[in-house]
Motif scaffolding. Structure first.
Motif, PDB file in Angstrom:
ATOM      1  N   PHE A  88       0.820   8.622  -8.343  1.00  0.00           N
ATOM      2  CA  PHE A  88       0.263   7.294  -8.081  1.00  0.00           C
ATOM      3  C   PHE A  88      -0.160   6.660  -9.399  1.00  0.00           C
ATOM      4  CE2 PHE A  88      -1.209   8.804  -3.627  1.00  0.00           C
ATOM      5  CZ  PHE A  88       0.097   8.660  -3.169  1.00  0.00           C
ATOM      6  N   THR A 142      -2.818   1.709  -4.355  1.00  0.00           N
ATOM      7  CA  THR A 142      -1.881   2.410  -3.489  1.00  0.00           C
ATOM      8  C   THR A 142      -2.551   2.637  -2.137  1.00  0.00           C
ATOM      9  OG1 THR A 142      -0.830   3.561  -5.342  1.00  0.00           O
ATOM     10  CG2 THR A 142      -0.524   4.490  -3.146  1.00  0.00           C
ATOM     11  N   VAL A 163      -6.779   4.308  -4.666  1.00  0.00           N
ATOM     12  CA  VAL A 163      -6.076   4.784  -3.473  1.00  0.00           C
ATOM     13  C   VAL A 163      -6.957   4.495  -2.265  1.00  0.00           C
ATOM     14  CG1 VAL A 163      -5.126   6.788  -2.251  1.00  0.00           C
ATOM     15  CG2 VAL A 163      -4.865   6.583  -4.741  1.00  0.00           C
ATOM     16  N   ILE A 196       1.304  -0.809  -3.566  1.00  0.00           N
ATOM     17  CA  ILE A 196       2.178   0.251  -3.063  1.00  0.00           C
ATOM     18  C   ILE A 196       1.700   0.644  -1.671  1.00  0.00           C
ATOM     19  CG2 ILE A 196       3.015   2.619  -3.446  1.00  0.00           C
ATOM     20  CD1 ILE A 196       2.251   2.162  -6.452  1.00  0.00           C
ATOM     21  N   ALA A 229       7.072  -0.470  -3.106  1.00  0.00           N
ATOM     22  CA  ALA A 229       6.501  -0.227  -4.427  1.00  0.00           C
ATOM     23  C   ALA A 229       7.380  -0.978  -5.420  1.00  0.00           C
ATOM     24  CB  ALA A 229       6.473   1.258  -4.757  1.00  0.00           C
TER      25      ALA A 229
END
Length: 292
Positions: free
Chosen positions: A25, A31, A179, A223, A264
């Motif tokens: 990542f 993400t 994330v 993403i 992505a």
């Protein structure tokens, strides 16, 4: 693509999964891990808390991590289990749990207020800089605070953009991989859900699903990774007698989990099967599955 090019990656700690994601990542980007309950979103997030601390010689970022949980309790026991497994397998001379900062928030306002305090932590962590920020889950906050009407949806969209702007600022300024985990909602008959990415329909546990928080949030992230699960029926391994003396084959079930790159800027659509065990999450090669 500019947000990804040249950025450091946070390894997943698995060569197969890192290959699918071209290193892991990226820092400087948001993400999203989206999937139903028990799809292993939290499991993967916890593994990242450990792998981000690995030294560069082991493919890591030599950084610390922040974990923000918005519902339930922090799964510290599972984190300690993963930390112990990586200590043994990688020969680490430190306890990864010592470099994870945990925060709990219950409202969106608390989350936004926390962002300012986090900057102080980023500035203080010079020897082992923060390289990972996890929010688990983003959907829980927004689902509980807004009604399902037009006026509330407008306010919710504006708040989503505010949160994502702050996350992007932190990601870019401090070179942090952000994330976030997100939940899914069922797609009713006649509705194809929100089609952002490479799969027109998402299926998990034989249900058609779509990411929560709608189209507005889909444009806030860089993403999107979809984690799916399904039950597979395996070949009978034994037979047992039935009451009428007819043999009945026993059928066992196994959970199949897959990681899908929905969108992505630097990756095409890809998918990979993975398993979750005591030592963490591991990608499965086709050859491994055939020989299992």
């Amino acid at each position: 693509m500019e947000v990804i090019r040249g950025r450091q990656r946070v390894t997943l700690g698995c060569a197969v999964l890192d290959q699918v994601l071209e290193g892991g990542f990226p820092c400087g980007a948001i993400t999203e891990l989206v999937g139903e309950s028990t799809a292993a979103k939290t499991q993967l997030a916890l593994q990242l808390l450990v792998t981000v601390q690995l030294p560069g010689s082991l493919g890591g970022s030599n950084g610390s991590a922040i974990y923000i949980h918005t519902e339930g309790y922090f799964p510290g026991r599972r984190l300690r289990q993963l930390a112990s497994a990586f200590q043994s397998s990688r020969g680490l001379g430190f306890d990864p749990c010592d470099n994870v900062f945990v925060e709990a928030v219950g409202t969106i306002q608390e989350l936004i207020a926390l962002f300012d305090r986090l900057e102080q932590l980023f500035e203080m962590q010079r020897e082992m800089p923060v390289r990972l920020l996890v929010i688990d889950s983003i959907a829980a906050l927004f689902r509980s605070e807004f009604e399902n009407n037009r006026a509330e949806m407008v306010v919710r969209a504006a708040t989503l953009f505010q949160v994502s702007a702050k996350l992007k600022r932190l990601a870019h300024r401090y070179d942090v991989a952000v994330v976030v985990t997100n939940q899914v909602m069922d797609c009713m008959d006649g509705s194809s859900g929100i089609q952002i990415g490479n799969l027109a329909e998402l299926v998990s546990s034989r249900r058609r699903v779509a990411p929560a928080l709608g189209l507005a949030w889909g444009h806030c992230i860089n993403i999107r990774i979809f984690l799916s699960r399904s039950q597979e029926f395996l070949e009978a391994t034994a037979k047992r007698p039935k009451l009428d003396h007819q043999d009945v084959a026993e059928v066992s079930k196994s959970t199949k989990r897959e990681l899908h790159v929905l969108f992505a800027p630097h990756l095409p659509y890809r998918s990979c099967e993975f398993v979750v065990n005591q030592s963490g999450i591991h990608g499965v090669l086709d050859d491994d599955r055939e020989n299992a």
